[in-house]
Design a protein around this motif. Sequence first.
Motif, PDB file in Angstrom:
ATOM      1  N   MET A   1       1.302   5.179  -4.609  1.00 16.08           N
ATOM      2  CA  MET A   1       1.344   3.764  -4.229  1.00 16.08           C
ATOM      3  C   MET A   1       2.239   3.568  -3.007  1.00 16.08           C
ATOM      4  N   LEU A   2       3.435   4.132  -3.014  1.00 19.16           N
ATOM      5  CA  LEU A   2       4.382   3.945  -1.914  1.00 19.16           C
ATOM      6  C   LEU A   2       3.937   4.681  -0.655  1.00 19.16           C
ATOM      7  N   LEU A   3       3.349   5.859  -0.820  1.00 18.39           N
ATOM      8  CA  LEU A   3       2.854   6.599   0.345  1.00 18.39           C
ATOM      9  C   LEU A   3       1.788   5.795   1.079  1.00 18.39           C
ATOM     10  N   GLU A   4       0.910   5.150   0.321  1.00 17.96           N
ATOM     11  CA  GLU A   4      -0.141   4.363   0.946  1.00 17.96           C
ATOM     12  C   GLU A   4       0.420   3.086   1.553  1.00 17.96           C
ATOM     13  N   LEU A   5       1.400   2.484   0.916  1.00 16.03           N
ATOM     14  CA  LEU A   5       2.019   1.283   1.483  1.00 16.03           C
ATOM     15  C   LEU A   5       2.682   1.610   2.821  1.00 16.03           C
ATOM     16  N   ILE A   6       3.366   2.735   2.884  1.00 19.06           N
ATOM     17  CA  ILE A   6       4.026   3.155   4.135  1.00 19.06           C
ATOM     18  C   ILE A   6       2.991   3.355   5.225  1.00 19.06           C
ATOM     19  N   ARG A   7       1.900   4.017   4.875  1.00 22.03           N
ATOM     20  CA  ARG A   7       0.833   4.265   5.859  1.00 22.03           C
ATOM     21  C   ARG A   7       0.224   2.943   6.330  1.00 22.03           C
ATOM     22  N   ALA A   8       0.017   2.009   5.395  1.00 20.94           N
ATOM     23  CA  ALA A   8      -0.564   0.717   5.752  1.00 20.94           C
ATOM     24  C   ALA A   8       0.356  -0.085   6.660  1.00 20.94           C
ATOM     25  N   CYS A   9       1.655   0.154   6.559  1.00 20.92           N
ATOM     26  CA  CYS A   9       2.620  -0.538   7.418  1.00 20.92           C
ATOM     27  C   CYS A   9       2.744   0.102   8.791  1.00 20.92           C
ATOM     28  N   GLY A  10       2.018   1.181   9.033  1.00 19.74           N
ATOM     29  CA  GLY A  10       2.041   1.811  10.355  1.00 19.74           C
ATOM     30  C   GLY A  10       3.057   2.908  10.508  1.00 19.74           C
ATOM     31  N   HIS A  11       3.682   3.350   9.426  1.00 19.28           N
ATOM     32  CA  HIS A  11       4.686   4.401   9.495  1.00 19.28           C
ATOM     33  C   HIS A  11       4.099   5.732   9.015  1.00 19.28           C
ATOM     34  N   VAL A  12       4.894   6.790   9.088  1.00 22.34           N
ATOM     35  CA  VAL A  12       4.431   8.118   8.689  1.00 22.34           C
ATOM     36  C   VAL A  12       5.046   8.473   7.341  1.00 22.34           C
ATOM     37  N   PRO A  13       4.230   8.573   6.274  1.00 28.24           N
ATOM     38  CA  PRO A  13       4.773   8.921   4.957  1.00 28.24           C
ATOM     39  C   PRO A  13       4.974  10.429   4.806  1.00 28.24           C
ATOM     40  N   LEU A  14       6.055  10.815   4.157  1.00 28.16           N
ATOM     41  CA  LEU A  14       6.346  12.220   3.867  1.00 28.16           C
ATOM     42  C   LEU A  14       6.486  12.357   2.354  1.00 28.16           C
ATOM     43  N   ASP A  15       5.612  13.115   1.758  1.00 24.74           N
ATOM     44  CA  ASP A  15       5.586  13.273   0.309  1.00 24.74           C
ATOM     45  C   ASP A  15       6.593  14.345  -0.108  1.00 24.74           C
ATOM     46  N   MET A  16       7.664  13.919  -0.806  1.00 28.15           N
ATOM     47  CA  MET A  16       8.696  14.859  -1.247  1.00 28.15           C
ATOM     48  C   MET A  16       8.568  15.196  -2.728  1.00 28.15           C
ATOM     49  N   GLY A  17       7.466  14.745  -3.358  1.00 25.57           N
ATOM     50  CA  GLY A  17       7.165  15.175  -4.695  1.00 25.57           C
ATOM     51  C   GLY A  17       7.983  14.489  -5.780  1.00 25.57           C
ATOM     52  N   ILE A  18       7.997  15.148  -6.962  1.00 23.93           N
ATOM     53  CA  ILE A  18       8.684  14.636  -8.155  1.00 23.93           C
ATOM     54  C   ILE A  18       9.890  15.526  -8.435  1.00 23.93           C
ATOM     55  N   VAL A  19      11.009  14.899  -8.783  1.00 22.57           N
ATOM     56  CA  VAL A  19      12.203  15.648  -9.180  1.00 22.57           C
ATOM     57  C   VAL A  19      12.570  15.233 -10.597  1.00 22.57           C
TER      58      VAL A  19
END
Length: 690
Positions: A495-513
Amino acid sequence: MKGFDTIVMVDWSGGNDTGKTPRADAIWACVARQGRAEEPVYLRNRAQAEDWLVELFEAETRAGNRVLAGFDFPFGYPRGFAQALTGRDDPFAVWAWLEEQIEDTPHASNRFDLAAGINQRFGGKGPFWFNALKRDIEGLPRRKDGYENPFPEKRAAEEATKGAFSCWQLGGTGAVGSQVLMGLPVLSRLRKRFDVAVWPFEPLTGQIAFVEIWPSLTLGAGPLGQIKDAWQVQEVARMVSNIGSDVLARILEVDAPEEGWIFGLGHEADLRHAAAQPPKLTNDCFALPPGVHWTPVRETLDMLRARLSPVTPVSTVPVGAATGRILAHEVMAQRSNPPLPNTAVDGYGFAGGKAAGVHRMPLAEGRAAAGDAPGVVPQGHAVRILTGAALPGGVDTVVLQEDVTLSEGHIAFRGPIKPGANTRRAGEDVQEGAKALEKGIRVGAAEAALLAAIGVREVAVHAPLQVAVLSTGAELVQAGDAAQPGQIFDANRPMLLELIRACGHVPLDMGIVPDDRALLAQRLDLAAGRADLILTSGGASAGDEDHVSALLREAGAMTLWRIAVKPGRPLALGMWAGTPVFGLPGNPVAAMTCAMIFAAPAMARLAGQDWQEPQGFDVPAGFSKRKKAGRTEYLRARIRDGQAEVFGSEGSGRISGLSWAEGFVELPDAAVEITTGTMVRYIPFGSFSM
């Protein structure tokens, strides 16, 4: 070497008082701290400038700050001059000699006579030249006719710097000789009054350091419409305040015991790199005022707006590569649009309007079409002209071809026709030299078209904001993997990765900890090394397993913002290895709501945009609700049949409601009772910087 807290850069002047109105060729100064430059200060004469510097240095000294002060004139003369003038190979002996000899008032000085007197010591033909006074002065030539210089014409620094002037020339565009004569006495007095060390003559162990600068070393003329000197000191101050301690140490490694040196000479690439860097956020940018427990949404947004600034570097790119990027500087039109007056229709052009009645005009040979260089139409004649064609000389009005009868080399039409009808004025859209686009605008299709139309080839833009997304919690597994009893699929990260992309920024997926503090610290280190901002979900409160907030607190850079918002829990805001962190709630609905309300405008600001206020609309409610005072509420909603309807359940675990909704209904923190038809504020999801 300990760094500097405050940077002040000064563009000096050797001339007289320049008056109340800010102007070029005056004294300009600018202060910068932590990469943020203040507005340039106009100082009309040297007495005012000295008083301003004394006041600044006293305030900084009281505050315990270290100051780096730059002045744009040489601190020393070419080798041999100090010995010949004072009997010592000591640049400060020249400073003291000039302090004793120079007479200076806001409207007059003895600099030309003093220079002539120095020349007389060495034969009367040099080293100084350029008498700018109306009266002749024996020993000081107006030009270099018969000029002889017993000393080197330039210092080693000038020899190594293309375009730098000799300090012997007292006047003319770009000359610095008068600035040296009139500036060194001021520096000499300041050096006696404060704990000052002068580079490169002394180790910079004092509270105040003086360095010699030359803004043109890395800067050009500046934007159209701005005073060059004011713009340059602001840019140099900002640039120097962005220099890292290791780079600063390299720049200061210079051996020039008598002549002095230009700060940054030989390190131009380092300076340009520093100029492209935005200011870094400080560890206290998220600090709340004392006594704050629950913060209203409006106050939260206002604090974020005031404290955040762009963090992405700036580079210059061709206009064709700027789409999607954010302008770092305002853009001035290089060409008017349209560049020439032209016709808006196909028809016939002539000079002046026509009164009512029938008019006949002879038709000139040829025609004017789009792309043709404009010719000249004889007086009293008309010419065939096609849409978009530049108006020929002698043409300012066009009649539509549908309104014209053509016969035997003449046209006939019926008036009245106003002067200028069916034409476009040159620059009626944008005038050459005018501001076309503000900084902070994301370049889209419309902006790309405008930049091309006004002749702009390159623009300064921010690099895309890199946003790392990290989910925390032992209960989370990757969607599609096998889930054990008690585990759930991670919905927040996609959800957040897509929101970042929709806002015009570059999302970086750092996974689950998982809930492992050491592993989380390692993942945060990795994210901070790659991203400009980190978004986490989960672990942001104050419980035993809330490791995000615990780690930020251990790092000394965490504030738990208890925001009066529903849905939502406290936001953990802080810094990790110099990178801002937004710790969002773990609940998907709360995480999405807080990301859109708080993180989306914050990301836009960090990326270089202006603060983005979502656009809302008052619409009638298609629902009923009674709300208590205390929190601003955001209901998942959509518009149907002209009314706002809300999702059937307010449960913050109902992710399906996010997909169902198309926006929020925002309810104020006051108590309200809503019935069908009550006007409520509806905010579409697309208003949140997306």
